[in-house]
Design a protein around this motif. Structure first.
Motif, PDB file in Angstrom:
ATOM      1  N   GLY A   8       0.844  -1.250  -0.063  1.00 33.79           N
ATOM      2  CA  GLY A   8       0.149  -0.137  -0.040  1.00 33.79           C
ATOM      3  C   GLY A   8       0.743   1.159  -0.182  1.00 33.79           C
ATOM      4  O   GLY A   8       2.078   1.300   0.086  1.00 33.79           O
ATOM      5  N   GLY A   9       0.152   2.344  -0.267  1.00 34.57           N
ATOM      6  CA  GLY A   9       0.865   3.567  -0.155  1.00 34.57           C
ATOM      7  C   GLY A   9       0.072   4.843  -0.776  1.00 34.57           C
ATOM      8  O   GLY A   9      -1.122   4.464  -0.944  1.00 34.57           O
ATOM      9  N   LEU A  10       0.667   5.853  -0.930  1.00 34.12           N
ATOM     10  CA  LEU A  10      -0.077   7.124  -1.580  1.00 34.12           C
ATOM     11  C   LEU A  10       0.512   7.314  -3.202  1.00 34.12           C
ATOM     12  O   LEU A  10       1.670   6.967  -3.613  1.00 34.12           O
ATOM     13  CB  LEU A  10       0.643   8.350  -0.919  1.00 34.12           C
ATOM     14  CG  LEU A  10       0.055   9.813  -1.440  1.00 34.12           C
ATOM     15  CD1 LEU A  10      -1.466   9.755  -1.392  1.00 34.12           C
ATOM     16  CD2 LEU A  10       1.048  10.910  -0.801  1.00 34.12           C
ATOM     17  N   VAL A  11      -0.615   7.133  -3.848  1.00 34.43           N
ATOM     18  CA  VAL A  11      -0.476   7.348  -5.359  1.00 34.43           C
ATOM     19  C   VAL A  11      -1.481   8.322  -5.873  1.00 34.43           C
ATOM     20  O   VAL A  11      -2.420   8.634  -5.460  1.00 34.43           O
ATOM     21  CB  VAL A  11      -0.612   5.924  -6.054  1.00 34.43           C
ATOM     22  CG1 VAL A  11      -2.115   5.544  -5.752  1.00 34.43           C
ATOM     23  CG2 VAL A  11      -0.340   5.974  -7.533  1.00 34.43           C
ATOM     24  N   GLN A  12      -0.985   9.132  -7.075  1.00 40.94           N
ATOM     25  CA  GLN A  12      -1.920   9.880  -7.708  1.00 40.94           C
ATOM     26  C   GLN A  12      -2.991   9.110  -8.406  1.00 40.94           C
ATOM     27  O   GLN A  12      -2.657   8.172  -9.188  1.00 40.94           O
ATOM     28  CB  GLN A  12      -1.160  10.713  -8.637  1.00 40.94           C
ATOM     29  CG  GLN A  12      -0.284  11.907  -7.839  1.00 40.94           C
ATOM     30  CD  GLN A  12       0.346  13.116  -8.816  1.00 40.94           C
ATOM     31  OE1 GLN A  12       0.696  12.605  -9.903  1.00 40.94           O
ATOM     32  NE2 GLN A  12       0.459  14.142  -8.132  1.00 40.94           N
ATOM     33  N   ALA A  13      -3.994   9.983  -8.609  1.00 41.58           N
ATOM     34  CA  ALA A  13      -5.170   9.500  -9.560  1.00 41.58           C
ATOM     35  C   ALA A  13      -4.532   8.931 -10.720  1.00 41.58           C
ATOM     36  O   ALA A  13      -3.839   9.733 -11.582  1.00 41.58           O
ATOM     37  CB  ALA A  13      -6.150  10.181  -9.834  1.00 41.58           C
ATOM     38  N   GLY A  14      -4.827   7.864 -11.438  1.00 42.93           N
ATOM     39  CA  GLY A  14      -4.376   7.508 -12.486  1.00 42.93           C
ATOM     40  C   GLY A  14      -3.263   6.248 -12.478  1.00 42.93           C
ATOM     41  O   GLY A  14      -2.756   5.781 -13.578  1.00 42.93           O
ATOM     42  N   ALA A  91      -8.645   3.100   0.683  1.00 41.37           N
ATOM     43  CA  ALA A  91      -9.238   2.444   1.503  1.00 41.37           C
ATOM     44  C   ALA A  91      -7.924   1.447   2.092  1.00 41.37           C
ATOM     45  O   ALA A  91      -6.823   1.576   1.531  1.00 41.37           O
ATOM     46  CB  ALA A  91     -10.119   1.377   0.870  1.00 41.37           C
ATOM     47  N   VAL A  92      -8.517   0.899   3.350  1.00 39.86           N
ATOM     48  CA  VAL A  92      -7.546  -0.080   3.691  1.00 39.86           C
ATOM     49  C   VAL A  92      -7.823  -1.358   3.243  1.00 39.86           C
ATOM     50  O   VAL A  92      -9.045  -1.736   3.060  1.00 39.86           O
ATOM     51  CB  VAL A  92      -7.588  -0.239   5.366  1.00 39.86           C
ATOM     52  CG1 VAL A  92      -6.828  -1.427   5.852  1.00 39.86           C
ATOM     53  CG2 VAL A  92      -7.446   0.961   6.123  1.00 39.86           C
ATOM     54  N   TYR A  93      -7.160  -1.987   2.665  1.00 44.13           N
ATOM     55  CA  TYR A  93      -7.084  -3.250   1.984  1.00 44.13           C
ATOM     56  C   TYR A  93      -6.612  -4.462   2.719  1.00 44.13           C
ATOM     57  O   TYR A  93      -5.615  -4.560   3.267  1.00 44.13           O
ATOM     58  CB  TYR A  93      -6.291  -3.292   0.610  1.00 44.13           C
ATOM     59  CG  TYR A  93      -7.105  -2.257  -0.416  1.00 44.13           C
ATOM     60  CD1 TYR A  93      -6.988  -0.966  -0.464  1.00 44.13           C
ATOM     61  CD2 TYR A  93      -7.696  -3.087  -1.815  1.00 44.13           C
ATOM     62  CE1 TYR A  93      -7.545  -0.083  -1.198  1.00 44.13           C
ATOM     63  CE2 TYR A  93      -8.116  -2.265  -2.736  1.00 44.13           C
ATOM     64  CZ  TYR A  93      -8.236  -0.889  -2.464  1.00 44.13           C
ATOM     65  OH  TYR A  93      -8.917  -0.082  -3.557  1.00 44.13           O
ATOM     66  N   TYR A  94      -7.674  -5.349   2.531  1.00 41.72           N
ATOM     67  CA  TYR A  94      -7.298  -6.741   3.564  1.00 41.72           C
ATOM     68  C   TYR A  94      -7.149  -7.872   2.569  1.00 41.72           C
ATOM     69  O   TYR A  94      -8.021  -7.975   1.768  1.00 41.72           O
ATOM     70  CB  TYR A  94      -8.479  -6.774   4.634  1.00 41.72           C
ATOM     71  CG  TYR A  94      -8.466  -5.702   5.599  1.00 41.72           C
ATOM     72  CD1 TYR A  94      -9.240  -4.708   5.299  1.00 41.72           C
ATOM     73  CD2 TYR A  94      -7.839  -5.814   6.590  1.00 41.72           C
ATOM     74  CE1 TYR A  94      -9.444  -3.593   6.257  1.00 41.72           C
ATOM     75  CE2 TYR A  94      -8.048  -4.792   7.710  1.00 41.72           C
ATOM     76  CZ  TYR A  94      -8.868  -3.782   7.372  1.00 41.72           C
ATOM     77  OH  TYR A  94      -8.935  -2.697   8.451  1.00 41.72           O
ATOM     78  N   GLY A 118      -4.122  -5.798   6.853  1.00 44.58           N
ATOM     79  CA  GLY A 118      -4.399  -4.409   6.179  1.00 44.58           C
ATOM     80  C   GLY A 118      -3.516  -3.611   5.777  1.00 44.58           C
ATOM     81  O   GLY A 118      -2.433  -3.403   6.538  1.00 44.58           O
ATOM     82  N   THR A 119      -3.319  -2.984   4.622  1.00 50.97           N
ATOM     83  CA  THR A 119      -2.820  -2.104   4.266  1.00 50.97           C
ATOM     84  C   THR A 119      -3.399  -0.802   3.424  1.00 50.97           C
ATOM     85  O   THR A 119      -4.352  -1.090   2.527  1.00 50.97           O
ATOM     86  CB  THR A 119      -1.692  -2.708   3.119  1.00 50.97           C
ATOM     87  OG1 THR A 119      -0.661  -1.719   2.596  1.00 50.97           O
ATOM     88  CG2 THR A 119      -2.402  -3.177   1.934  1.00 50.97           C
ATOM     89  N   LEU A 120      -2.920   0.212   3.746  1.00 50.71           N
ATOM     90  CA  LEU A 120      -3.445   1.380   3.321  1.00 50.71           C
ATOM     91  C   LEU A 120      -3.239   1.946   2.119  1.00 50.71           C
ATOM     92  O   LEU A 120      -2.085   2.021   1.619  1.00 50.71           O
ATOM     93  CB  LEU A 120      -3.297   2.812   4.347  1.00 50.71           C
ATOM     94  CG  LEU A 120      -4.064   3.881   3.857  1.00 50.71           C
ATOM     95  CD1 LEU A 120      -5.235   4.064   4.040  1.00 50.71           C
ATOM     96  CD2 LEU A 120      -3.295   5.005   5.249  1.00 50.71           C
ATOM     97  N   VAL A 121      -4.081   2.256   1.303  1.00 54.99           N
ATOM     98  CA  VAL A 121      -4.148   2.656   0.006  1.00 54.99           C
ATOM     99  C   VAL A 121      -4.877   3.981  -0.134  1.00 54.99           C
ATOM    100  O   VAL A 121      -5.942   4.223   0.353  1.00 54.99           O
ATOM    101  CB  VAL A 121      -4.628   1.926  -1.222  1.00 54.99           C
ATOM    102  CG1 VAL A 121      -4.560   2.381  -2.690  1.00 54.99           C
ATOM    103  CG2 VAL A 121      -3.818   0.776  -1.376  1.00 54.99           C
ATOM    104  N   THR A 122      -3.839   4.970  -0.541  1.00 54.71           N
ATOM    105  CA  THR A 122      -4.490   6.332  -0.748  1.00 54.71           C
ATOM    106  C   THR A 122      -4.155   7.005  -2.225  1.00 54.71           C
ATOM    107  O   THR A 122      -3.207   6.929  -2.553  1.00 54.71           O
ATOM    108  CB  THR A 122      -3.798   7.455   0.522  1.00 54.71           C
ATOM    109  OG1 THR A 122      -4.053   6.896   1.674  1.00 54.71           O
ATOM    110  CG2 THR A 122      -4.466   8.597   0.384  1.00 54.71           C
ATOM    111  N   VAL A 123      -5.384   7.360  -2.820  1.00 53.94           N
ATOM    112  CA  VAL A 123      -5.152   7.652  -4.104  1.00 53.94           C
ATOM    113  C   VAL A 123      -5.562   9.193  -3.997  1.00 53.94           C
ATOM    114  O   VAL A 123      -6.705   9.898  -3.623  1.00 53.94           O
ATOM    115  CB  VAL A 123      -6.116   7.186  -5.107  1.00 53.94           C
ATOM    116  CG1 VAL A 123      -5.950   7.758  -6.513  1.00 53.94           C
ATOM    117  CG2 VAL A 123      -5.785   5.709  -4.820  1.00 53.94           C
ATOM    118  N   SER A 124      -4.684  10.048  -4.337  1.00 54.18           N
ATOM    119  CA  SER A 124      -4.867  11.517  -4.563  1.00 54.18           C
ATOM    120  C   SER A 124      -5.311  11.999  -5.917  1.00 54.18           C
ATOM    121  O   SER A 124      -4.833  11.560  -6.606  1.00 54.18           O
ATOM    122  CB  SER A 124      -3.476  12.298  -4.198  1.00 54.18           C
ATOM    123  OG  SER A 124      -2.527  12.174  -4.876  1.00 54.18           O
TER     124      SER A 124
END
Length: 125
Positions: A8-14, A91-94, A118-124
């Protein structure tokens, strides 16, 4: 049995991310592996699943065509390749291990006996 989710992590839209889930410990009868997610303030929802001893895959309508689930039986690992991510995918992905078969087993959380942390995925945007 332990399930270790990562990626998981932070990623930009697309953008894209690949999640991994490694199963270890104990002996267990594996029917399938699934990914669920829980967006902020919402209920946990099904994302994708794969039969462990077959090639059947299942996807939620919201991710079809963008996400791909795959597995490496030798490594006891399941992957979730996520492409064309959008903020609604945050979301948090499980990951979870299903040991109980049944119709529509993949969306039925009662079929899953083990869950990862769970691992957090954040899409900005």
């Amino acid at each position: 049995v332990q399930l270790q989710a990562s990626g998981g992590g932070l990623v930009q839209a697309g953008g894209s991310l690949r999640l991994s889930c490694a199963a270890s410990g104990g002996t267990f009868s594996r029917y399938g592996m699934g990914w669920f997610r829980q967006p902020p303030g919402q209920e946990r929802e099904f994302v994708a699943a794969v039969r462990w001893s077959a090639s059947n895959t299942y996807y939620a309508d919201s991710v079809k065509g963008r996400f791909t689930i795959s597995k490496d039986n030798a490594k006891n690992t399941v992957y979730l390749q996520m492409n064309s991510l959008n903020p609604e995918d945050t979301a948090v992905y499980y990951c979870a291990l299903a040991i109980y078969p049944g119709s529509n087993w993949y969306v039925d959380t009662s079929r899953y006996a083990y869950w990862g942390q769970g691992t957090l995925v954040t899409v900005s945007s």
